[in-house]
Design a protein around this motif. Structure first.
Motif, PDB file in Angstrom:
ATOM      1  N   CYS A 197       0.852  -1.194   0.000  1.00  0.00           N
ATOM      2  CA  CYS A 197       0.000   0.000   0.000  1.00  0.00           C
ATOM      3  C   CYS A 197       0.886   1.242   0.000  1.00  0.00           C
ATOM      4  O   CYS A 197       1.878   1.290   0.727  1.00  0.00           O
ATOM      5  CB  CYS A 197      -0.892   0.039   1.238  1.00  0.00           C
ATOM      6  N   LYS A 198       0.517   2.214  -0.791  1.00  0.00           N
ATOM      7  CA  LYS A 198       1.247   3.482  -0.802  1.00  0.00           C
ATOM      8  C   LYS A 198       0.570   4.427   0.205  1.00  0.00           C
ATOM      9  O   LYS A 198      -0.647   4.561   0.221  1.00  0.00           O
ATOM     10  CB  LYS A 198       1.231   4.088  -2.202  1.00  0.00           C
ATOM     11  N   ARG A 199       1.370   5.041   1.056  1.00  0.00           N
ATOM     12  CA  ARG A 199       0.851   5.932   2.097  1.00  0.00           C
ATOM     13  C   ARG A 199       1.591   7.271   2.075  1.00  0.00           C
ATOM     14  O   ARG A 199       2.738   7.341   1.613  1.00  0.00           O
ATOM     15  CB  ARG A 199       1.033   5.294   3.469  1.00  0.00           C
ATOM     16  N   PRO A 200       0.960   8.319   2.631  1.00  0.00           N
ATOM     17  CA  PRO A 200       1.681   9.590   2.801  1.00  0.00           C
ATOM     18  C   PRO A 200       2.807   9.402   3.811  1.00  0.00           C
ATOM     19  O   PRO A 200       2.777   8.493   4.642  1.00  0.00           O
ATOM     20  CB  PRO A 200       0.603  10.535   3.358  1.00  0.00           C
ATOM     21  N   SER A 201       3.786  10.278   3.746  1.00  0.00           N
ATOM     22  CA  SER A 201       4.905  10.202   4.682  1.00  0.00           C
ATOM     23  C   SER A 201       5.464  11.607   4.872  1.00  0.00           C
ATOM     24  O   SER A 201       4.920  12.585   4.355  1.00  0.00           O
ATOM     25  CB  SER A 201       5.969   9.251   4.144  1.00  0.00           C
ATOM     26  N   LEU A 202       6.571  11.705   5.617  1.00  0.00           N
ATOM     27  CA  LEU A 202       7.198  13.005   5.824  1.00  0.00           C
ATOM     28  C   LEU A 202       7.647  13.605   4.495  1.00  0.00           C
ATOM     29  O   LEU A 202       8.196  12.906   3.638  1.00  0.00           O
ATOM     30  CB  LEU A 202       8.422  12.866   6.723  1.00  0.00           C
ATOM     31  N   LYS A 203       7.431  14.909   4.349  1.00  0.00           N
ATOM     32  CA  LYS A 203       7.968  15.599   3.185  1.00  0.00           C
ATOM     33  C   LYS A 203       9.486  15.689   3.319  1.00  0.00           C
ATOM     34  O   LYS A 203      10.076  15.250   4.312  1.00  0.00           O
ATOM     35  CB  LYS A 203       7.350  16.984   3.056  1.00  0.00           C
ATOM     36  N   SER A 228      -2.031  15.875   7.367  1.00  0.00           N
ATOM     37  CA  SER A 228      -0.915  16.566   7.997  1.00  0.00           C
ATOM     38  C   SER A 228      -0.144  17.416   6.992  1.00  0.00           C
ATOM     39  O   SER A 228       0.153  16.973   5.881  1.00  0.00           O
ATOM     40  CB  SER A 228       0.037  15.552   8.644  1.00  0.00           C
ATOM     41  N   THR A 229       0.186  18.633   7.397  1.00  0.00           N
ATOM     42  CA  THR A 229       1.002  19.504   6.540  1.00  0.00           C
ATOM     43  C   THR A 229       2.424  18.968   6.403  1.00  0.00           C
ATOM     44  O   THR A 229       3.143  19.355   5.478  1.00  0.00           O
ATOM     45  CB  THR A 229       1.062  20.923   7.120  1.00  0.00           C
ATOM     46  N   LEU A 230       2.819  18.067   7.304  1.00  0.00           N
ATOM     47  CA  LEU A 230       4.171  17.503   7.242  1.00  0.00           C
ATOM     48  C   LEU A 230       4.355  16.559   6.062  1.00  0.00           C
ATOM     49  O   LEU A 230       5.474  16.174   5.739  1.00  0.00           O
ATOM     50  CB  LEU A 230       4.498  16.755   8.544  1.00  0.00           C
ATOM     51  N   SER A 231       3.255  16.161   5.418  1.00  0.00           N
ATOM     52  CA  SER A 231       3.366  15.249   4.274  1.00  0.00           C
ATOM     53  C   SER A 231       3.049  15.944   2.942  1.00  0.00           C
ATOM     54  O   SER A 231       2.855  15.285   1.923  1.00  0.00           O
ATOM     55  CB  SER A 231       2.435  14.037   4.467  1.00  0.00           C
ATOM     56  N   ILE A 232       3.027  17.291   2.951  1.00  0.00           N
ATOM     57  CA  ILE A 232       2.795  18.049   1.715  1.00  0.00           C
ATOM     58  C   ILE A 232       4.123  18.602   1.223  1.00  0.00           C
ATOM     59  O   ILE A 232       4.785  19.374   1.924  1.00  0.00           O
ATOM     60  CB  ILE A 232       1.799  19.203   1.951  1.00  0.00           C
ATOM     61  N   LEU A 233       4.543  18.197   0.030  1.00  0.00           N
ATOM     62  CA  LEU A 233       5.829  18.638  -0.511  1.00  0.00           C
ATOM     63  C   LEU A 233       5.871  20.149  -0.691  1.00  0.00           C
ATOM     64  O   LEU A 233       4.876  20.774  -1.076  1.00  0.00           O
ATOM     65  CB  LEU A 233       6.100  17.968  -1.862  1.00  0.00           C
TER      66      LEU A 233
END
Length: 280
Positions: A197-203, A228-233
């Motif tokens: 599964c592909k998931r969001p992660s830390l930018k 989370s804004t932490l996973s937005i490039l």
């Protein structure tokens, strides 16, 4: 397993699926004597948190684990998924990172465990020297050494400079951040079969003398519907670099996990370095 885990697994559907394959699925009460409950042939569990609590001296958890281990010892024909001693390996991040770090089968295939070090003191100078010896560079992710047993096990800190190390509370593991364009691949393993599964992660983050540590929970940043804004490039980061997951490398990781840790039911995370394409 916990009620929360049962709900997450969609327990009712799991019962139906087991019935279709000739299995009767029953939920054991681990606070009662197992000898007094229904006979069973396979012991399928998610006891990582209970094992961790027992290892840290919790009397109730210790009683549960002792009873389970005694019962399984008295009934050696029961299939256990997975053996408790094998699961214990995963309770300590430093232990299993160390187990995988120098694996020759990984290096030959371009698979790496990011550099890491364990802090056992709050002395920043000593910790900086340890990081230097171990090749750990900023930014780092600071994680509790104990990987299960409490909510705090999933609370992380992103540290950008020497000054920020003051927030690292030992025992903990610091690990170099590998920038991966905010994409995490979660691999769920059942025997030799797997699902990705592909998931969001830390930018992407970079070392900085100005930035303060960032506290976050992996459960918030990496969940499927994370906001989370932490996973937005950031705009300057290139999201269009081709980062293809090589499933032959996933199979190589699975083979090592099976051989070294002996788990049939497991999950692990991989990221792809956004500059080299290497799997970490």
């Amino acid at each position: 397993m916990s009620d929360k885990k049962s709900q997450k697994l969609n327990w009712k559907e799991l019962i139906k699926t087991c019935h279709l394959h000739g299995y009767n699925l029953i939920k054991l009460d681990l606070e009662r004597a197992l000898e007094e409950q229904e006979e069973f042939h396979v012991f399928l569990h998610k006891l990582t948190d209970v094992i961790a609590a027992a290892d840290q001296g919790d009397p109730k958890a210790s009683g549960i684990i002792n009873n389970v281990e005694q019962y399984l010892s008295n009934h050696p024909n029961i299939i256990v998924i997975d053996p408790l001693d094998n699961v214990r390996i995963l309770l300590n991040r430093y232990c299993y990172y160390s187990l995988l770090k120098e694996e020759p089968a990984f290096r030959s295939r371009g698979i790496f465990t990011p550099s890491f070090a364990e802090f056992t003191t709050c002395n920043i100078e000593q910790n900086m020297e340890l990081m230097r010896q171990r090749g750990v560079t900023f930014p780092v992710i600071c994680k509790p050494t104990i990987a299960h047993g409490s909510k705090s096990a999933h609370e992380m800190v992103l540290v950008f400079n020497k000054r920020g190390l003051i927030v690292c509370k030992p025992p903990c593991v610091v690990q170099s951040l590998v920038n991966h364009n905010a994409v995490l691949h979660k691999v769920f393993l059942i025997g030799n079969k797997y699902h990705i599964c592909k998931r969001p992660s830390l930018k992407n983050f970079y070392a900085s003398e100005d930035l303060e540590p960032i506290f976050y929970s992996t459960g918030e940043v990496c969940k499927a519907d994370s906001q989370s804004t932490l996973s937005i490039l950031d705009p300057h980061d290139k999201a269009d670099i081709k980062m293809t997951l090589d499933e032959n490398k996933i199979k190589a990781i699975i083979k090592v996990l099976r051989n070294k840790i002996g788990l049939l039911l497991a999950g692990f995370d991989v990221v792809i370095d956004n500059t080299s394409g290497v799997i970490e």
